[in-house]
Design an enzyme around this catalytic site. Structure first.
Site, PDB file in Angstrom:
ATOM      1  N   ASN A  18       0.542  -1.528   0.033  1.00  0.00           N
ATOM      2  CA  ASN A  18      -0.153   0.045   0.299  1.00  0.00           C
ATOM      3  C   ASN A  18       0.568   0.934   0.403  1.00  0.00           C
ATOM      4  O   ASN A  18       1.514   1.796   0.945  1.00  0.00           O
ATOM      5  CB  ASN A  18      -1.010  -0.409   1.081  1.00  0.00           C
ATOM      6  CG  ASN A  18      -1.898   0.866   1.777  1.00  0.00           C
ATOM      7  OD1 ASN A  18      -1.877   2.269   0.637  1.00  0.00           O
ATOM      8  ND2 ASN A  18      -2.418   1.433   2.527  1.00  0.00           N
ATOM      9  N   TRP A  19       1.569   1.644  -0.989  1.00  0.00           N
ATOM     10  CA  TRP A  19       1.767   2.869  -1.292  1.00  0.00           C
ATOM     11  C   TRP A  19       1.315   4.517  -0.630  1.00  0.00           C
ATOM     12  O   TRP A  19       2.019   5.276  -0.281  1.00  0.00           O
ATOM     13  CB  TRP A  19       2.429   3.344  -2.548  1.00  0.00           C
ATOM     14  CG  TRP A  19       3.104   1.971  -3.428  1.00  0.00           C
ATOM     15  CD1 TRP A  19       2.890   1.040  -2.728  1.00  0.00           C
ATOM     16  CD2 TRP A  19       3.830   1.931  -4.947  1.00  0.00           C
ATOM     17  NE1 TRP A  19       4.139   0.156  -3.417  1.00  0.00           N
ATOM     18  CE2 TRP A  19       4.027   0.577  -5.000  1.00  0.00           C
ATOM     19  CE3 TRP A  19       3.596   2.657  -5.973  1.00  0.00           C
ATOM     20  CZ2 TRP A  19       4.595   0.325  -5.790  1.00  0.00           C
ATOM     21  CZ3 TRP A  19       4.473   2.760  -7.207  1.00  0.00           C
ATOM     22  CH2 TRP A  19       4.365   1.553  -7.270  1.00  0.00           C
ATOM     23  N   LYS A  20       0.190   4.202  -0.536  1.00  0.00           N
ATOM     24  CA  LYS A  20       0.092   5.104   0.237  1.00  0.00           C
ATOM     25  C   LYS A  20      -0.269   6.326  -0.728  1.00  0.00           C
ATOM     26  O   LYS A  20      -0.233   6.556  -1.703  1.00  0.00           O
ATOM     27  CB  LYS A  20      -0.106   5.234   1.144  1.00  0.00           C
ATOM     28  CG  LYS A  20      -0.528   4.211   2.471  1.00  0.00           C
ATOM     29  CD  LYS A  20       0.053   4.878   4.272  1.00  0.00           C
ATOM     30  CE  LYS A  20      -0.197   3.311   4.463  1.00  0.00           C
ATOM     31  NZ  LYS A  20      -0.085   3.152   5.947  1.00  0.00           N
ATOM     32  N   HIS A 104      -9.754   1.138   5.308  1.00  0.00           N
ATOM     33  CA  HIS A 104      -8.154   1.565   5.767  1.00  0.00           C
ATOM     34  C   HIS A 104      -8.643   2.788   6.353  1.00  0.00           C
ATOM     35  O   HIS A 104      -9.084   3.302   6.808  1.00  0.00           O
ATOM     36  CB  HIS A 104      -7.707   2.266   4.932  1.00  0.00           C
ATOM     37  CG  HIS A 104      -5.905   2.319   5.240  1.00  0.00           C
ATOM     38  ND1 HIS A 104      -5.560   2.874   5.870  1.00  0.00           N
ATOM     39  CD2 HIS A 104      -4.749   1.715   4.893  1.00  0.00           C
ATOM     40  CE1 HIS A 104      -3.751   2.937   6.377  1.00  0.00           C
ATOM     41  NE2 HIS A 104      -3.677   1.658   5.854  1.00  0.00           N
ATOM     42  N   GLU A 106      -6.586   4.855   7.475  1.00  0.00           N
ATOM     43  CA  GLU A 106      -6.521   6.294   7.261  1.00  0.00           C
ATOM     44  C   GLU A 106      -7.739   6.858   6.987  1.00  0.00           C
ATOM     45  O   GLU A 106      -8.655   7.760   7.239  1.00  0.00           O
ATOM     46  CB  GLU A 106      -5.645   6.503   6.607  1.00  0.00           C
ATOM     47  CG  GLU A 106      -3.688   6.022   7.398  1.00  0.00           C
ATOM     48  CD  GLU A 106      -2.835   5.771   6.840  1.00  0.00           C
ATOM     49  OE1 GLU A 106      -2.680   5.374   6.067  1.00  0.00           O
ATOM     50  OE2 GLU A 106      -2.059   5.137   7.362  1.00  0.00           O
ATOM     51  N   GLU A 175      -5.757  -4.696  10.466  1.00  0.00           N
ATOM     52  CA  GLU A 175      -4.595  -3.640  11.234  1.00  0.00           C
ATOM     53  C   GLU A 175      -4.542  -2.920  12.164  1.00  0.00           C
ATOM     54  O   GLU A 175      -5.572  -2.364  12.328  1.00  0.00           O
ATOM     55  CB  GLU A 175      -3.821  -2.682   9.751  1.00  0.00           C
ATOM     56  CG  GLU A 175      -3.891  -3.282   8.245  1.00  0.00           C
ATOM     57  CD  GLU A 175      -3.688  -2.544   7.053  1.00  0.00           C
ATOM     58  OE1 GLU A 175      -2.481  -2.865   6.914  1.00  0.00           O
ATOM     59  OE2 GLU A 175      -4.020  -1.367   7.339  1.00  0.00           O
ATOM     60  N   GLY A 181       2.527   2.558  10.913  1.00  0.00           N
ATOM     61  CA  GLY A 181       3.688   3.457  10.611  1.00  0.00           C
ATOM     62  C   GLY A 181       4.041   4.269  11.924  1.00  0.00           C
ATOM     63  O   GLY A 181       4.485   5.658  11.960  1.00  0.00           O
ATOM     64  N   SER A 221       3.272  -1.625  10.224  1.00  0.00           N
ATOM     65  CA  SER A 221       4.745  -1.684  10.797  1.00  0.00           C
ATOM     66  C   SER A 221       5.673  -2.988  10.568  1.00  0.00           C
ATOM     67  O   SER A 221       6.132  -3.920  11.263  1.00  0.00           O
ATOM     68  CB  SER A 221       5.128  -1.266  12.410  1.00  0.00           C
ATOM     69  OG  SER A 221       4.515   0.215  12.344  1.00  0.00           O
ATOM     70  N   GLY A 242       2.554  -1.312   4.450  1.00  0.00           N
ATOM     71  CA  GLY A 242       3.031   0.307   4.086  1.00  0.00           C
ATOM     72  C   GLY A 242       4.923   0.961   3.749  1.00  0.00           C
ATOM     73  O   GLY A 242       4.969   0.680   2.909  1.00  0.00           O
ATOM     74  N   GLY A 243       4.581   1.537   4.889  1.00  0.00           N
ATOM     75  CA  GLY A 243       6.196   2.072   4.402  1.00  0.00           C
ATOM     76  C   GLY A 243       7.038   1.133   4.159  1.00  0.00           C
ATOM     77  O   GLY A 243       8.162   1.909   3.045  1.00  0.00           O
TER      78      GLY A 243
HETATM   79  P1  PGA Z   1       3.057   0.564   7.684  1.00  0.00           P
HETATM   80  O1  PGA Z   1       1.639   0.819   6.657  1.00  0.00           O
HETATM   81  O2  PGA Z   1       3.053  -1.052   7.544  1.00  0.00           O
HETATM   82  O3  PGA Z   1       3.631   1.581   6.876  1.00  0.00           O
HETATM   83  O4  PGA Z   1       2.806   0.408   9.210  1.00  0.00           O
HETATM   84  C1  PGA Z   1       0.089  -0.713   6.721  1.00  0.00           C
HETATM   85  C2  PGA Z   1      -1.366   0.323   6.062  1.00  0.00           C
HETATM   86  O5  PGA Z   1      -1.153   1.448   6.481  1.00  0.00           O
HETATM   87  O6  PGA Z   1      -1.703  -0.832   5.434  1.00  0.00           O
END
Ligand code: PGA
Length: 271
Positions: A18-20, A104, A106, A175, A181, A221, A242-243
């Protein structure tokens, strides 16, 4: 013939990046090329890249003819109409998306996503033959107040009410919001407990066979250093990254940690 013998259910691991809101078209296609170079022959794990809308077309062209699939990060539930700034499931199919992330945290936190709108989006995605990756998870306050199971249950029950819950129709990503993050990962045991809980309530909603086939990703994470241990848990069937998905080398390492010969469990036993 032993009719009481447990049925084995194979669940192929699925790792999605997930590149956001990251990566230009140029940077995104570079990243996709690097991932393809290392993972193109990878058949044992499903790999998905979810770039921002602006890079979907170009990244999709890089992935064309590869085994790696394209996913989007969000969509509206209507097919078309006066919804300025929104994108529909059909438009994502137009760009050869196979998956779409829905709900998600967010989106829930910053953009008023609710279980009800998650439900509308999941239905619309499935109607367009997109596979939704439906995100659920509790906040730190909810975990500390011992509300994790209640929160997850309402996210699953309400978010998935009346959808196609059959084998392969959708994926759930657990999640924990406090782990996204932040560098704080759930321990493998904490994650496994919630995954097993999700599978059990899914079984009540959609039946045991559907629950046994449901793939549940863990997200929050995930890094090359902790992926193998998380992915070895019996109810963890992949990761939403994500990251660490923004860097080809770390994303590829996480996918490699999901290979069956790496200890990641591939079978479940259904009584
Ligand atoms: P993260 O994000 O790996 O940076 O914690 C995961 C996500 O939000 O899908």
């Amino acid at each position: 013939m032993d009719s009481a013998a447990p049925k084995k259910k194979y669940r192929k691991k699925i790792i999605a990046g997930n590149w956001k809101m990251n990566k230009s078209v140029a940077d995104g296609t570079d990243l996709a090329r690097l991932v393809c170079r290392d993972l193109d022959e990878c058949r044992e794990v499903d790999v998905v890249l979810c770039p921002p809308f602006t890079a979907l077309k170009a990244v999709g062209e890089v992935l064309d003819h590869s085994l790696i699939k394209l996913g989007a990060q969000h969509m509206h539930w209507e097919n078309d109409g006066a919804f300025t700034g929104e994108i529909s499931a059909g438009m994502l199919r137009d760009l050869y998306c196979h998956y779409v992330i829905i709900g998600h945290s967010e989106r829930r936190q910053y953009f008023n996503e609710t279980n009800e709108t998650v439900n509308l989006r999941v239905r619309s995605a499935q109607a367009a033959n997109l596979i939704p990756i439906v995100c659920v998870g509790e906040t730190l306050e909810q975990r500390e107040a011992d509300e994790t199971e209640d929160v997850i249950r309402s996210q699953v029950e309400e978010g998935l009410q009346g959808v196609n819950g059959e084998d392969g129709g959708l994926i759930i990503a657990y999640e924990p919001v406090w782990a996204i993050g932040t560098g704080m990962t759930a321990t493998p045991e904490q994650a496994q407990d919630v995954h097993a809980y999700i599978r059990s309530i899914y079984g009540v909603q959609f039946g045991e066979a559907a629950a046994a086939g449901l793939r549940i990703q863990y997200g929050g994470s995930v890094k090359p250093g902790n992926a193998a241990e998380l992915l070895a848990q019996p109810d963890i069937d992949g990761g939403l990254i994500g990251g660490a998905s923004l860097d080809a080398r770390s994303f590829v390492e996480i996918v490699k940690a999901a290979l069956p010969d790496n200890g990641a469990q591939a079978e479940d036993t259904v009584a």
